[in-house]
Design a protein around this motif. Structure first.
Motif, short mmCIF file in Angstrom:
data_model
loop_
_atom_site.label_atom_id
_atom_site.label_comp_id
_atom_site.label_asym_id
_atom_site.label_seq_id
_atom_site.Cartn_x
_atom_site.Cartn_y
_atom_site.Cartn_z
N ALA A 1 -5.00 -1.82 13.27
CA ALA A 1 -3.65 -2.86 13.33
C ALA A 1 -3.43 -3.58 11.87
CB ALA A 1 -3.68 -3.68 14.32
N TRP A 2 -4.61 -3.80 11.19
CA TRP A 2 -4.76 -4.54 9.99
C TRP A 2 -4.66 -3.73 8.62
CZ3 TRP A 2 -3.74 -9.78 10.24
CH2 TRP A 2 -3.72 -10.29 11.52
N MET A 3 -4.92 -2.34 8.86
CA MET A 3 -5.16 -1.51 7.58
C MET A 3 -3.94 -1.09 7.07
SD MET A 3 -8.22 0.68 9.73
CE MET A 3 -8.87 1.45 8.21
N GLN A 4 -2.65 -1.07 7.61
CA GLN A 4 -1.68 -0.60 6.79
C GLN A 4 -1.10 -1.38 5.48
OE1 GLN A 4 1.99 -0.31 9.34
NE2 GLN A 4 3.20 0.84 7.47
N THR A 5 -1.63 -2.82 5.85
CA THR A 5 -1.27 -3.62 4.56
C THR A 5 -2.58 -3.92 3.96
OG1 THR A 5 -1.42 -5.54 6.11
CG2 THR A 5 0.66 -4.33 5.96
N TYR A 6 -3.76 -3.77 4.17
CA TYR A 6 -5.05 -4.17 3.46
C TYR A 6 -5.07 -3.39 2.12
CZ TYR A 6 -10.13 -4.05 2.62
OH TYR A 6 -11.18 -4.22 2.09
N THR B 1 0.80 -1.10 0.13
CA THR B 1 0.07 -0.06 0.04
C THR B 1 0.96 1.52 -0.01
OG1 THR B 1 -0.14 0.48 2.54
CG2 THR B 1 -1.68 -1.14 1.42
N GLN B 2 0.47 2.16 0.00
CA GLN B 2 1.14 3.69 0.07
C GLN B 2 1.83 3.78 1.36
OE1 GLN B 2 -2.32 3.52 0.00
NE2 GLN B 2 -3.19 5.63 0.59
N PHE B 3 1.47 2.84 2.38
CA PHE B 3 2.04 3.25 3.59
C PHE B 3 3.31 2.07 3.73
CE2 PHE B 3 -2.37 4.17 4.49
CZ PHE B 3 -2.08 5.70 4.54
N SER B 4 3.83 1.70 2.72
CA SER B 4 4.67 0.52 2.76
C SER B 4 6.16 0.69 3.06
CB SER B 4 4.50 -0.70 1.54
OG SER B 4 3.59 -1.31 1.30
N ASP B 5 6.33 2.13 3.11
CA ASP B 5 7.80 2.43 3.46
C ASP B 5 7.69 3.22 4.75
OD1 ASP B 5 6.32 4.53 2.83
OD2 ASP B 5 8.00 5.53 1.59
N LEU B 6 6.56 2.81 5.71
CA LEU B 6 6.70 3.30 6.93
C LEU B 6 6.54 2.22 7.81
CD1 LEU B 6 3.79 6.07 6.69
CD2 LEU B 6 6.19 6.43 6.48
N THR B 7 7.34 2.32 8.93
CA THR B 7 7.60 1.44 10.57
C THR B 7 5.89 1.71 10.98
OG1 THR B 7 8.06 2.97 11.96
CG2 THR B 7 9.78 1.88 10.78
N PRO B 8 5.79 0.78 11.48
CA PRO B 8 4.16 0.60 12.40
C PRO B 8 4.27 1.91 13.01
CG PRO B 8 5.10 -1.58 12.33
CD PRO B 8 6.27 -0.74 11.59
N THR B 9 5.17 2.35 13.81
CA THR B 9 5.25 3.33 14.68
C THR B 9 5.01 4.67 13.91
OG1 THR B 9 6.53 2.39 16.43
CG2 THR B 9 6.56 4.87 16.37
N GLU B 10 5.63 4.86 12.77
CA GLU B 10 5.40 6.12 11.95
C GLU B 10 4.29 6.25 11.32
OE1 GLU B 10 9.94 6.62 9.94
OE2 GLU B 10 8.78 5.16 9.14
#
Length: 363
Positions: free
Chosen positions: A274-279, A94-103
């Motif tokens: 929790a599951w939305m960053q990779t959804y 997703t567009q968030f794949s270069d972010l750590t979970p904390t970021e």
């Protein structure tokens, strides 16, 4: 995933959960065997190039580029784990794949706790015997287009405006887009425990409704446009476009949530993201997702009776969630999460508010 592996994972989940308080991500890493976590990273360079092109990513220097590539590879593994434990949805890049979970949490979430004001009115119990099998306020013209909060923890303001936009539509027949930036800049309302709305640093939907009552209403988005940054309050009471008549907390009972949705319009909802960053798409129904860690404000706009989940060999009823990360995320900006058999998955039933609107007092 075969039935034996499913049973084994569930047994491990229960044993870890009983042993102590773990984050969802910690549990996922521990219950998925190392061999199942592995993913072919030989083509990671290629996937990263596609990712950068698709989402317009660029980095300040080679050091930053290399760091983001390492995070990207870690998120490929994370998506693989998520896929194993949420097989009825699709997880991936997703567009968030270069972010750590904390970021990711710091930039794109922002729902504060405690969830509700003790003084919040409880919504009356509604009849549920004649609810439609499927329902979607998008089909009835009560939902504005998907918006994008940017890297500002203002999800709570989008949930608030979405609910009031729907309520205003029911009251007037007019769909208008309301200003999140007014809430970001001007709303500093606090609950009785001193938890306050704080722009890009997070807030609560109910305190935002309380602010809106005190302010008299919200302006149109075009009159007070979104910047995605904290700014000085520029509220003009002469340009109020929609006002809150009242708001209330809906019971955690799923039939009551559905009844309030059908009768009163889209609902402001808190969720564990929790599951939305990779959804990517599908009906998300993870084997584990805490209902006690709500961190994202979204808008419940409808529900469906059956979203086919081939891996689990049965139809999955689901909620339809409008998000605020733009149309390039999820299913054109929307998230489907299961309802019914798995009660309160990711806390989606735990923090639900309905709002009613006065007719506009603006010109």
């Amino acid at each position: 995933m075969d039935h034996f592996l499913t049973f084994s994972l569930l047994s491990l989940l229960l044993s870890f959960a009983a042993a102590g308080d773990f984050s969802d991500d910690q549990l996922i890493r521990q219950v998925v065997p190392e061999e199942e976590q592995s993913v072919n990273l030989l083509n990671a360079d290629h996937h990263f190039s596609l990712f950068k092109a698709k989402f317009g990513k660029s980095y300040s220097d080679e050091k930053e580029h290399d760091y983001r590539f390492s995070v990207f590879k870690a998120n490929l593994l994370r998506a693989k784990r998520n896929q194993l434990l949420d097989p009825s949805a699709e997880h991936g890049v997703t567009q968030f794949s270069d972010l750590t979970p904390t970021e990711f949490k710091q930039r794109y979430l922002g729902l504060k706790t405690p969830a509700f004001l003790e003084s919040a009115q409880k919504a009356p119990i509604l009849p549920t015997n004649n609810l439609p099998e499927d329902f979607d306020w998008r089909d009835k013209g009560a939902v504005t287009g998907v918006k994008n909060q940017g890297s500002c923890g203002s999800c709570w303001s989008f949930s608030t405006t979405g609910a009031l936009e729907g309520a205003h539509f029911l009251a007037t027949g007019e769909l208008i887009s309301l200003s999140e930036q007014q809430l970001v800049d001007c709303d500093h309302e606090c609950d009785q425990d001193g938890v306050c709305d704080a722009g890009c640093n997070g807030g609560l939907m109910n305190t935002a409704f309380q602010y809106t009552v005190k302010a008299g209403g919200l302006q149109l988005e075009k009159d007070y446009p979104y910047t995605g940054r904290d700014g000085k309050c520029q509220f003009d009471k002469n340009k109020i476009a929609a006002s809150v008549a009242n708001y209330s907390v809906v019971s955690v009972d799923e039939d009551q949530i559905a009844a309030n949705l059908v009768k009163n319009g889209p609902l402001a909802v808190g969720i564990n993201a929790a599951w939305m960053q990779t959804y990517v798409k599908g009906v998300s129904c993870p084997y584990i997702c805490s209902k006690n860690r709500l961190d994202h404000g979204v808008l419940l706009v409808g529900y469906g009776a059956a979203g086919y989940a081939p891996i689990r060999f049965k139809e999955k009823p689901y909620w339809i969630i409008k998000n605020s990360w733009g149309e390039s995320w999820g299913e054109d900006g929307y998230y489907k999460i299961c309802r019914g058999q798995t009660h309160d998955i990711c806390g989606v039933d735990s923090m639900v508010s309905t709002v009613a609107a006065f007719q506009s007092t603006s010109e």
